[in-house]
Enzyme design. Structure first.
Site, PDB file in Angstrom:
ATOM      1  CD  GLU A  62      10.831  16.796  33.314  1.00  0.00           C
ATOM      2  OE1 GLU A  62       9.753  16.357  32.884  1.00  0.00           O
ATOM      3  OE2 GLU A  62      11.768  16.049  33.638  1.00  0.00           O
ATOM      4  CE  LYS A  64       5.771  12.163  37.809  1.00  0.00           C
ATOM      5  NZ  LYS A  64       7.072  11.722  38.308  1.00  0.00           N
ATOM      6  CE  LYS A  94      16.650  10.177  40.118  1.00  0.00           C
ATOM      7  NZ  LYS A  94      17.013  11.579  39.940  1.00  0.00           N
ATOM      8  CG  HIS A 141       7.060  20.761   2.024  1.00  0.00           C
ATOM      9  ND1 HIS A 141       6.886  21.315   0.775  1.00  0.00           N
ATOM     10  CD2 HIS A 141       8.327  20.281   2.047  1.00  0.00           C
ATOM     11  CE1 HIS A 141       7.999  21.150   0.069  1.00  0.00           C
ATOM     12  NE2 HIS A 141       8.891  20.527   0.825  1.00  0.00           N
ATOM     13  N   GLY A 180      16.518  12.395  35.695  1.00  0.00           N
ATOM     14  CA  GLY A 180      15.849  11.562  34.695  1.00  0.00           C
ATOM     15  C   GLY A 180      16.156  11.994  33.277  1.00  0.00           C
TER      16      GLY A 180
END
Ligand code: F6P
Length: 552
Positions: free
Chosen positions: A357, A516, A207, A388, A271
């Site tokens: 998010e 970031k 994006k 399991h 996004g």
């Protein structure tokens, strides 16, 4: 906008929560033979949603609906669907629903009808796919395109990957799709090892077109391909083997992708809500435009339901409110997504991003800290494998985990026998979690095995299951794009409903941005090969050790 705990309906709900202590779901089922009838709905004869095994009664739902009205949920739904700036911190709408609008619809963003542009992009995606499938779009050496590699991360990866995996039975003959997301060079190597360079189309999906992982992977893939096809003209290789999908088309062309190979979408597409946009290109290339249209139609039907249905009949609203009840009143901290369906194996990871998010927020839209829990920890995995692995905790652990069990009634081709067994587990688990096993039942079973009384009494506490473990069952009729579209849209809207009740913004992600930024400050020092002495002792110590080990 008030915080959840400031609403008149909040103390009522809390008091009701106290009344719930000691109430057993098994007793509610026994007392009311119509419990299932009243607490399930079928959507379009394609998707049954059963919340009768959730700890709710008509009264609970009434209180929750009162709270929803007090929070003006109907207004919030309208604002979302009409393109108001519900994403306040980024001052824009969250209009993923416009991406699946019917032809001829009109949805305005700041006065401009966005539907014609959405339709044009959809047509362009179909044209590209048809050209690839029809053999007109070939690689630079004239070979047909057989492999599609989507390079993207987060919302530019998880949605298309989940859908392609879920509907692989509908794949176009001979087409293969691969997803490259992680910056870890091993991921790049693994994907490149699977493709035939002359037959591969890379989609660089971002994006922002600024995501480090995606751009680094794209650069490496481009160098690799130019090397592999060194006999062909380099510009032709990039033109025929690289397309981009982005809301930042200028950055995509600057990166070197041909302008005519750049598909755009707008910044009002979040996004994690973007698989319906040009980000869905791998879906169209892998499954064909028809399957994509069906997917959109299923989501559109759910949008319509979300817009029109009374709150008390509105599936995303009901599920969102049950989420609030479990999370905020009963104090459940996690939410498990359990598809009994291999094809839906990527759904937990997809919904994990969508939910965490979106709803991992600690302040209201006005910036006031919340004093109640918001987004649950979303996790999960497929059944029966999970049985399991982690189901022991669901049955007997000290934490109560509300779980969504998802399955498809229709068996996979030629495997009805397997499907019967799969569904027997699917139905049995929600019942076992709800009902549990009492001491008398455990004792009787142990005696039947011929154990002496002392041993029986020693084992009884270990074999008692208290039950009362909540679940919602989502049963799809068929494994088809339409049903998947409806299911995903149901979850998207559920997430929004919760955020409205919490008063938070479901459409920004500042925490991720901070991660970031921080990585951006660390990288130069790794490149220089020295810990800078600027960070905390742990970060410095770890960097020093890693650099030392790399040198040794
Ligand atoms: O993970 C954070 C995020 O911003 C997601 O919201 C987004 O889907 C992902 O990064 C990828 O971003 P982009 O599509 O801009 O490369």
């Amino acid at each position: 906008m008030a915080r959840l705990t400031e609403r008149a309906g909040w103390p009522v709900l809390q008091e009701h929560g106290r009344e719930w202590e000691g109430v057993r779901l098994a007793d509610l089922f026994e007392a009311d033979p119509d419990r299932f009838v009243r607490h399930h709905r079928t959507f379009a004869d394609a998707l049954l949603v059963d919340w009768s095994k959730q700890p709710v009664t008509d009264t609970t739902l009434r209180y929750l609906l009162d709270l929803a009205r007090e929070a003006d949920l109907p207004g919030a739904i309208r604002r979302l669907l009409e393109g108001e700036h519900v994403n306040a911190t980024e001052d824009r709408p969250a209009l993923h629903t416009a991406l699946r609008a019917a032809p001829g619809a009109s949805i305005k963003v700041d006065g401009e009808d966005v539907v014609p542009e959405v339709m044009a992009t959809r047509r362009r995606m179909a044209e590209m796919a048809n050209a690839v499938h029809g053999g007109e779009w070939t690689g630079a050496t004239g070979r047909p395109i057989r492999h599609v590699v989507n390079i993207g991360i987060g919302g530019s990866d998880l949605g298309p990957a989940m859908v392609c995996h879920a509907l692989a039975e509908r794949a176009q003959p001979g087409m293969r799709v691969h997803f490259l997301s992680n910056i870890d060079g091993r991921h790049l190597e693994a994907v490149l090892a699977e493709v035939e360079p002359a037959e591969t189309l890379f989609i660089v999906a971002s994006k922002s077109f600024g995501t480090q992982e995606t751009l680094t992977n794209a650069r490496s893939a481009r160098s690799w391909l130019l090397e592999q096809l060194s006999e062909a003209d380099a510009a032709e290789v990039v033109r025929r083997h690289f397309v981009a999908v982005s809301a930042n088309t200028a950055a995509a062309t600057e990166f070197g992708i041909d302008a005519e190979n750049v598909l755009a979408f707008r910044d009002w597409v979040g996004g994690r809500y973007s698989l319906w946009s040009a980000i869905g290109l791998p879906i169209v290339l892998y499954l064909g435009a028809e399957a994509f249209e069906e997917l959109l139609a299923g989501a559109r039907a759910m949008d319509q339901h979300f817009a029109d249905a009374e709150l008390a009949e509105n599936l995303p609203v009901i599920l969102g409110l049950i989420g609030i009840w479990n999370n905020d009143v009963l104090g459940r901290e996690t939410h498990a997504i359990l598809p009994y369906d291999e094809a839906l194996g990527l759904l937990p990871a997809y919904l994990q991003q969508g939910d965490m998010e979106s709803n991992g927020k600690r302040v209201t839209l006005e910036g006031a800290p919340v004093d109640y829990p918001t987004g649950a920890v979303v996790w999960g995995g497929t059944g029966t494998n999970g049985q399991h692995a982690f189901f022991q905790l669901l049955h007997q652990g000290t934490r109560i985990v509300p779980a969504d069990f998802i399955a498809v009634a229709e068996p996979p081709p030629g495997r009805a026998d397997h499907h019967r067994i799969l569904l027997s587990h699917f139905f049995a688990q929600t019942r076992a979690l709800m009902r549990g096993k009492g001491a008398d039942e455990a004792r009787a079973e142990l005696r039947e095995k011929g154990l002496d009384e002392q041993r029986v009494e020693a084992l009884v506490p270990h074999q008692v299951l208290e039950g009362n473990r909540p679940s919602t069952t989502l049963l799809l009729r068929r494994h088809d794009p339409w049903s998947l579209g409806a299911l995903v849209a149901l979850y998207e809207h559920r997430i929004y409903v919760e955020s409205v009740l919490w008063g938070t913004n479901a459409f920004d992600q500042w925490g991720v941005e901070f991660g970031k930024q921080t990585a951006g400050r660390v990288l130069p020092h790794l490149e220089a090969g020295v810990a800078p002495g600027l960070f905390d002792s742990s970060t410095e110590g770890l960097m020093e050790r890693a650099l030392g080990w790399q040198e040794a």
